[in-house]
Design an enzyme around this catalytic site. Structure first.
Site, PDB file in Angstrom:
ATOM      1  N   CYS A  55     -40.011  23.424 -55.492  1.00  0.00           N
ATOM      2  CA  CYS A  55     -39.283  23.014 -54.296  1.00  0.00           C
ATOM      3  C   CYS A  55     -39.681  23.822 -53.063  1.00  0.00           C
ATOM      4  O   CYS A  55     -39.642  23.304 -51.947  1.00  0.00           O
ATOM      5  CB  CYS A  55     -37.779  23.096 -54.529  1.00  0.00           C
ATOM      6  SG  CYS A  55     -37.195  24.736 -54.951  1.00  0.00           S
ATOM      7  N   HIS A  84     -33.177  26.697 -55.074  1.00  0.00           N
ATOM      8  CA  HIS A  84     -33.627  25.421 -54.506  1.00  0.00           C
ATOM      9  C   HIS A  84     -33.813  25.537 -52.998  1.00  0.00           C
ATOM     10  O   HIS A  84     -32.959  26.066 -52.291  1.00  0.00           O
ATOM     11  CB  HIS A  84     -32.639  24.302 -54.816  1.00  0.00           C
ATOM     12  CG  HIS A  84     -33.158  22.942 -54.431  1.00  0.00           C
ATOM     13  ND1 HIS A  84     -34.286  22.393 -55.007  1.00  0.00           N
ATOM     14  CD2 HIS A  84     -32.727  22.043 -53.511  1.00  0.00           C
ATOM     15  CE1 HIS A  84     -34.516  21.210 -54.471  1.00  0.00           C
ATOM     16  NE2 HIS A  84     -33.593  20.978 -53.557  1.00  0.00           N
ATOM     17  N   ASP A  86     -35.260  16.643 -48.697  1.00  0.00           N
ATOM     18  CA  ASP A  86     -35.010  17.279 -49.990  1.00  0.00           C
ATOM     19  C   ASP A  86     -35.869  16.599 -51.058  1.00  0.00           C
ATOM     20  O   ASP A  86     -35.849  15.368 -51.197  1.00  0.00           O
ATOM     21  CB  ASP A  86     -33.528  17.156 -50.336  1.00  0.00           C
ATOM     22  CG  ASP A  86     -33.116  18.031 -51.510  1.00  0.00           C
ATOM     23  OD1 ASP A  86     -33.981  18.371 -52.336  1.00  0.00           O
ATOM     24  OD2 ASP A  86     -31.926  18.372 -51.594  1.00  0.00           O
TER      25      ASP A  86
END
Length: 283
Positions: A20, A126, A141
């Site tokens: 991520c 994250h 995202d």
């Protein structure tokens, strides 16, 4: 003023393994500029410099040099989570600054975030990016199937809700690259990047069972992270559109109520998951 990058086409990366941070940096830059190996190299360089500073301090502090040699990196975890320093160094390559939203220098952005161009957000392990492209805001995202459009009214309330849920938010400032260094925008240099028009992104989100669903099990970051992120992911595309039509004060109140319900659901689900497994070591 931010100009249209890549002709207004959106660059999005869907979650791959624990990458991520890579997805966050690349969507901030709007192109596949960095790989996981690039960020790992940045982390290793930072670790080396930090160790050297500590060793130099040991020469006058009476410590043993061996006290500062450790196999553990301070800038990348065994699970693949990179530190904010790694993201800062990566974006510095493009003369971009990363500034905490809660610092005094960021007060204008706290008042009117619409005037900025990008934010990066972090909670636990994250990362994701919120970016303005061609004058419009999107949530990039990597847990989303495609970028999610955010109105300027929703942007402020969205950031407030993230802060209230414990997310760390940083502003990205500077002159963003306007074109991705690729011969063709139809192909990305990695398996998880995709180029989408705003219309394509909206269509993909509409066609998914939920506009905020997580990727498949093989790409998911784990049940714990899904529960931690549930407070904002529970908002559907229809809710976002409805919120966009509200006045600012009413908007914030409506979102707060929605997030409160989602947070309660997330806590309950997290409690169930925790009772079914041994506690893991915190990263």
């Amino acid at each position: 003023m931010e100009r249209a990058s890549n002709g207004g086409i959106l660059y999005h990366e869907v979650q791959e393994a624990n990458l991520c941070a890579v997805h966050c940096v690349n969507t901030a830059l709007q192109g596949p500029f960095f790989s996981e190996f690039d960020l790992a190299a940045v982390a290793a360089d930072l670790d080396g410099k930090e160790r050297q500073v500590m060793l130099e301090g040991a020469a006058t502090g009476g410590f043993s040099a061996g006290d500062f040699f450790s196999e553990e990196s301070h800038n990348v975890s065994l699970g693949g989570d990179f530190s904010i320093q790694v993201l800062q160094k990566a974006l510095e390559v493009w003369d971009l600054q990363v500034i905490p939203l809660n610092c005094p220098d960021a007060e204008p952005a706290q008042i009117d975030p619409e005037l900025e161009n990008a934010f990066i957000c972090h909670l636990h392990d994250h990362w994701f990016c919120i970016r303005k492209v061609n004058g419009e805001w999107y949530n990039f995202d990597s847990l989303l199937a495609a970028p999610q459009h955010l109105s300027k009214f929703y942007l402020s309330a969205f950031l407030d809700s993230l802060k209230g849920s414990g997310w760390s938010i940083f502003i990205v400032k500077g002159n963003f690259p306007q074109e991705c260094p690729m011969s063709s925008s139809s192909e990305a240099s990695n398996s998880f990047g995709q180029w989408l028009s705003p219309e394509d992104a909206e269509r993909i989100l509409k066609n998914t069972s939920s506009s905020v669903q997580a990727p498949s099990v093989s790409n998911n970051r784990g049940n714990d992270n899904a529960d931690q992120q549930r407070p904002y992911q529970a908002l559907s595309q229809e809710e976002v559109r409805a919120f966009s039509e509200m006045e600012d004060d009413d908007l914030k109140a409506a979102i707060a109520a929605s997030l409160l319900d989602a947070s309660a659901a997330g806590v309950n689900l997290g409690a169930v998951g925790t009772s079914q497994k041994e506690p893991e070591k915190q990263k």
